[in-house]
Design a protein around this motif. Sequence first.
Motif, PDB file in Angstrom:
ATOM      1  N   UNK A 142     -10.411  15.648  21.692  1.00  0.00           N
ATOM      2  CA  UNK A 142      -9.999  16.574  22.593  1.00  0.00           C
ATOM      3  C   UNK A 142      -9.804  17.628  21.756  1.00  0.00           C
ATOM      4  N   UNK A 143      -9.725  17.893  20.452  1.00  0.00           N
ATOM      5  CA  UNK A 143      -8.742  19.071  19.750  1.00  0.00           C
ATOM      6  C   UNK A 143     -10.283  19.281  19.144  1.00  0.00           C
ATOM      7  N   UNK A 144     -11.133  18.782  18.860  1.00  0.00           N
ATOM      8  CA  UNK A 144     -12.277  19.413  18.179  1.00  0.00           C
ATOM      9  C   UNK A 144     -13.007  20.360  19.633  1.00  0.00           C
ATOM     10  N   UNK A 145     -12.977  19.421  20.755  1.00  0.00           N
ATOM     11  CA  UNK A 145     -13.659  20.491  21.978  1.00  0.00           C
ATOM     12  C   UNK A 145     -12.743  21.859  22.399  1.00  0.00           C
ATOM     13  N   UNK A 146     -11.654  21.447  21.881  1.00  0.00           N
ATOM     14  CA  UNK A 146     -11.179  23.303  22.017  1.00  0.00           C
ATOM     15  C   UNK A 146     -11.543  23.713  20.596  1.00  0.00           C
ATOM     16  N   UNK A 147     -11.144  23.165  19.564  1.00  0.00           N
ATOM     17  CA  UNK A 147     -12.063  23.588  17.993  1.00  0.00           C
ATOM     18  C   UNK A 147     -13.617  24.700  18.899  1.00  0.00           C
ATOM     19  N   UNK A 159      -9.472  33.050  14.840  1.00  0.00           N
ATOM     20  CA  UNK A 159      -8.939  32.031  13.244  1.00  0.00           C
ATOM     21  C   UNK A 159      -7.795  30.984  13.425  1.00  0.00           C
ATOM     22  N   UNK A 160      -5.978  31.650  13.700  1.00  0.00           N
ATOM     23  CA  UNK A 160      -5.173  31.422  14.008  1.00  0.00           C
ATOM     24  C   UNK A 160      -4.993  30.096  15.007  1.00  0.00           C
ATOM     25  N   UNK A 161      -5.384  30.639  16.229  1.00  0.00           N
ATOM     26  CA  UNK A 161      -5.935  29.699  17.302  1.00  0.00           C
ATOM     27  C   UNK A 161      -5.727  28.081  16.750  1.00  0.00           C
ATOM     28  N   UNK A 162      -7.094  28.380  16.307  1.00  0.00           N
ATOM     29  CA  UNK A 162      -8.093  26.981  16.067  1.00  0.00           C
ATOM     30  C   UNK A 162      -7.296  26.100  14.566  1.00  0.00           C
ATOM     31  N   UNK A 163      -6.371  27.129  14.238  1.00  0.00           N
ATOM     32  CA  UNK A 163      -5.140  25.533  12.269  1.00  0.00           C
ATOM     33  C   UNK A 163      -4.451  25.562  13.469  1.00  0.00           C
ATOM     34  N   UNK A 164      -3.981  26.692  14.885  1.00  0.00           N
ATOM     35  CA  UNK A 164      -2.448  26.398  15.049  1.00  0.00           C
ATOM     36  C   UNK A 164      -2.731  24.448  15.839  1.00  0.00           C
ATOM     37  N   UNK A 165      -4.099  24.620  17.225  1.00  0.00           N
ATOM     38  CA  UNK A 165      -4.292  22.987  17.571  1.00  0.00           C
ATOM     39  C   UNK A 165      -5.038  22.196  16.808  1.00  0.00           C
ATOM     40  N   UNK A 166      -5.041  22.392  15.354  1.00  0.00           N
ATOM     41  CA  UNK A 166      -5.102  22.198  14.407  1.00  0.00           C
ATOM     42  C   UNK A 166      -3.795  21.118  14.047  1.00  0.00           C
ATOM     43  N   UNK A 167      -2.878  21.327  13.526  1.00  0.00           N
ATOM     44  CA  UNK A 167      -2.094  21.327  12.993  1.00  0.00           C
ATOM     45  C   UNK A 167      -1.275  20.588  14.480  1.00  0.00           C
ATOM     46  N   UNK A 168      -1.583  20.836  15.362  1.00  0.00           N
ATOM     47  CA  UNK A 168      -0.782  20.764  16.787  1.00  0.00           C
ATOM     48  C   UNK A 168      -0.700  18.930  16.895  1.00  0.00           C
ATOM     49  N   UNK A 169      -2.762  19.010  16.538  1.00  0.00           N
ATOM     50  CA  UNK A 169      -3.314  17.815  16.860  1.00  0.00           C
ATOM     51  C   UNK A 169      -2.373  16.473  15.427  1.00  0.00           C
ATOM     52  N   UNK A 170      -2.188  17.184  14.593  1.00  0.00           N
ATOM     53  CA  UNK A 170      -2.063  15.843  13.494  1.00  0.00           C
ATOM     54  C   UNK A 170      -0.244  15.929  13.591  1.00  0.00           C
ATOM     55  N   UNK A 171       0.066  16.652  14.047  1.00  0.00           N
ATOM     56  CA  UNK A 171       1.367  15.790  14.878  1.00  0.00           C
ATOM     57  C   UNK A 171       1.493  14.755  15.633  1.00  0.00           C
TER      58      UNK A 171
END
Length: 188
Positions: free
Chosen positions: A120-125, A156-168
């Motif tokens: 899901x995260x990769x699709x949003x990215x 760019x910030x949204x992509x980083x946020x998605x990745x960090x939230x996914x890791x959490x």
Amino acid sequence: MSKDSLDNIFKSLEHDFDIEVPKAGHEMRFQDKLNNQNNKQTKVIRLNATIWKSFLGIAASVVLLITLFIGINKQEEVIDLASVSPEMAKTQDFFTASIDEELKKLQKESSPEVQIIIQDALKRIKLLENDYESLKIDLKNSGEDNRVIYAMISNFQNRIDILQNTLEQINIVKQLNNSSNEIPESTI
């Protein structure tokens, strides 16, 4: 001229006309000569047509190559955040490196329990990357409008946020799995 004068001309030339009968096969020889002459003309026309077809083929190839060359040059003209200024180039490099680092972390955390979250995260990215490509076109068309630049940074910030939230989320799932595995047997 009157009719009488024409009659007089024909009477005076009466014995000068060719009244001989042609030799046998004259018509056949005449037809052969006509056919040979037509064949030669047809060959010349075919040769000219072949030359023109070759020339047109070469011209079409040249036009195609020019079109491809122009298309490639237009693709190279697409600008991104780094082309705005040296500071924006540093900003783009920072965000790109951060996103790459977060993606590597995400790959390390990959397991069957969290595969759906990662997909899901990769699709949003991917959607945000497509939006970024559109923003690059908008940046070129707008003449480097600040609103487009801010939208690119926000992307760019949204992509980083998605990745960090996914890791959490992955850490939460792992903690839940670990805590469910640690339930004492006496409570079961």
